[in-house]
Design a protein around this motif. Sequence first.
Motif, PDB file in Angstrom:
ATOM      1  N   UNK A 195       0.754  -1.220   0.084  1.00 48.80           N
ATOM      2  CA  UNK A 195       0.043  -0.043  -0.073  1.00 48.80           C
ATOM      3  C   UNK A 195       0.762   1.278   0.285  1.00 48.80           C
ATOM      4  N   UNK A 196       2.153   1.109   0.831  1.00 52.32           N
ATOM      5  CA  UNK A 196       2.924   2.453   0.834  1.00 52.32           C
ATOM      6  C   UNK A 196       3.426   2.583  -0.573  1.00 52.32           C
ATOM      7  N   UNK A 197       4.042   1.495  -1.212  1.00 52.96           N
ATOM      8  CA  UNK A 197       4.653   1.846  -2.514  1.00 52.96           C
ATOM      9  C   UNK A 197       3.688   2.333  -3.550  1.00 52.96           C
ATOM     10  N   UNK A 198       2.153   1.653  -3.385  1.00 48.96           N
ATOM     11  CA  UNK A 198       1.439   2.245  -4.437  1.00 48.96           C
ATOM     12  C   UNK A 198       1.107   3.654  -4.089  1.00 48.96           C
ATOM     13  N   UNK A 199       1.092   4.273  -2.859  1.00 49.86           N
ATOM     14  CA  UNK A 199       0.901   5.625  -2.688  1.00 49.86           C
ATOM     15  C   UNK A 199       2.071   6.432  -3.220  1.00 49.86           C
ATOM     16  N   UNK A 200       3.069   6.040  -3.300  1.00 50.12           N
ATOM     17  CA  UNK A 200       4.341   6.666  -3.436  1.00 50.12           C
ATOM     18  C   UNK A 200       4.532   6.434  -5.271  1.00 50.12           C
ATOM     19  N   UNK A 201       3.515   5.886  -5.962  1.00 50.19           N
ATOM     20  CA  UNK A 201       3.698   5.442  -7.331  1.00 50.19           C
ATOM     21  C   UNK A 201       3.062   6.553  -8.032  1.00 50.19           C
ATOM     22  N   UNK A 202       3.557   7.397  -8.777  1.00 54.58           N
ATOM     23  CA  UNK A 202       2.960   8.386  -9.276  1.00 54.58           C
ATOM     24  C   UNK A 202       3.076   8.602 -10.800  1.00 54.58           C
ATOM     25  N   UNK A 203       3.221   7.379 -11.696  1.00 55.00           N
ATOM     26  CA  UNK A 203       3.591   7.637 -12.946  1.00 55.00           C
ATOM     27  C   UNK A 203       2.562   8.191 -13.672  1.00 55.00           C
ATOM     28  N   UNK A 204       1.367   7.972 -13.425  1.00 61.14           N
ATOM     29  CA  UNK A 204       0.119   8.532 -14.052  1.00 61.14           C
ATOM     30  C   UNK A 204      -0.462   9.790 -13.289  1.00 61.14           C
ATOM     31  N   UNK A 205       0.331  10.284 -12.282  1.00 59.36           N
ATOM     32  CA  UNK A 205      -0.140  11.323 -11.647  1.00 59.36           C
ATOM     33  C   UNK A 205      -1.117  10.943 -10.567  1.00 59.36           C
TER      34      UNK A 205
END
Length: 480
Positions: A410-420
């Motif tokens: 969940x933490x990694x997904x929160x920090x994943x912003x490739x599509x803003x």
Amino acid sequence: MSIILYTALTALITYLLYTHIIHPLFLHPLHSIPPAHPTAALSSHWIYFHRRGGSQALSAITAAHARHGPIVRLSPTEISVATYAAAKIVYVDRGGFAKPKWWAEEFITFGVKNMVSMEGGVADKRHARRKRDHGSVYAKTALLGEGKLERIAKQVLGTLVERLDDLVEREEGTMDVFNFNGAVNADFVSAYLFGRAGSTSFVEKVVERDEYFRHHGLFLRGEDTETEGLTWLEKMAKRYCEAVEKEEKGENENAVVYMQLKSRGVEGDELASELLDHFIAGAEAPRTTLTYLQWELCRNPRIQGRLRQELQTLSPSNSSHVKVPNLKKLDTLPLLDAVLTETLRLYTPTPGPQHRITPPEGANIERHFIPGGTKISASLGVLHQREKVFSEAGSWKPERWITDDGKKLEEMRRWFWAFSKGSRTCVGKDFTLIVMKLIIFTIYARYSTEIVEDEKMAPTDRFLVQPEGEKLVLMFSKAF
Ligand code: HEM
């Protein structure tokens, strides 16, 4: 020296000292934010120097955050942030901040505003309306459930397999995949935008494909070549729109996005501008993503082998007759999802600052009050390098996305912003993800790849990243 001249000179020096040194360093509302460079609080020269020639200054900004922490001052009136909490305030909360006018207008085509070139933010009702005008055409449920994408996939993937079979059987298997990857994606997105009449056949028509990428390159390079590139692209988009208009009623229903926007009253240059933007986004960003993904699969043959095993569970056809897999099953294959997500994290196609401007009332960010009208941005590529979230952040490690640790994921997904994220999140996200998965499935279930030539793969520091050499030559072999 007369007393009057002396007093005037002293007053001038005091005024200059106050406005250019004392105020920006000690009294300006941003004075407590660490400057990215000793001169950054006093002038914009440092950031302009790093942005010369269209560069995004990504390494300078990354280094500044590594030295000074999550918030840095890039110039007297511009700051950069690098945490999830700060990015959420800028892009997500209460609809996110607006784009500065100069930045929004960079994306204008046909002299009119499409969705990406609207300023947005709470005050811009046009942006929210245009988003609604798209209806559900790009929603995952429509893409996976309505059969329209499957019909396109049958056609485009059939041509892809024919081309690759030919390559392997008659041409020794070697190919530069960079523009080829763009071609397959362009054929997908154009069919979804314009239907059969307006779609490209870039996989087969190499001259047309190279013309397109050459003119888009001229447009992106900017300055003296921008008008030539843009004029060519606009003519192309107009041609595709005219082709849809000439079609019989009923036939043109395959032009999914065109017909949806038209049904909401988006017409003429506005429609052409919107669709041109989607076409460019749909061809260019996945071109880079698939090229880096293939490169990493070649450098990690064990992962390539495991991925092939996973893909083959969907029983691909081994004849030239292409079988489109069940899209819902394809979408949930864990390793396929992991290799794609990790590639988008490490080789983020638009990694540089996503510029915004603080609203008139200002905002509290990272324990600083930022006054209204301040230029502010997060760089997506900097968020993706957060070592505490993505250990060995500089390495391609798809297995990090396959974990039983739900909190970590969940933490990694929160920090994943490739599509803003937020109101300006990429409208084509689910479309491009499923299309890329279809292409990876078709290639890696049937063929294996090895590197023949991979010089200059470092990502360029541009708005839209590419490998520096714009080339990756691979050897394809039949995997079964
Ligand atoms: C690997 C593929 C892609 C990536 C990484 C990507 C990334 C992004 C990002 C980061 C933004 C936000 C830009 C900003 O805040 O200014 C964005 C916006 C947008 N993208 Fe994508 N994109 C991709 C593919 C696509 C495709 C295939 C389409 C259309 C079919 C598309 C259409 C758009 C549009 C229209 C916007 C503007 C949204 C708005 O302003 O509200 N993108 N994309």
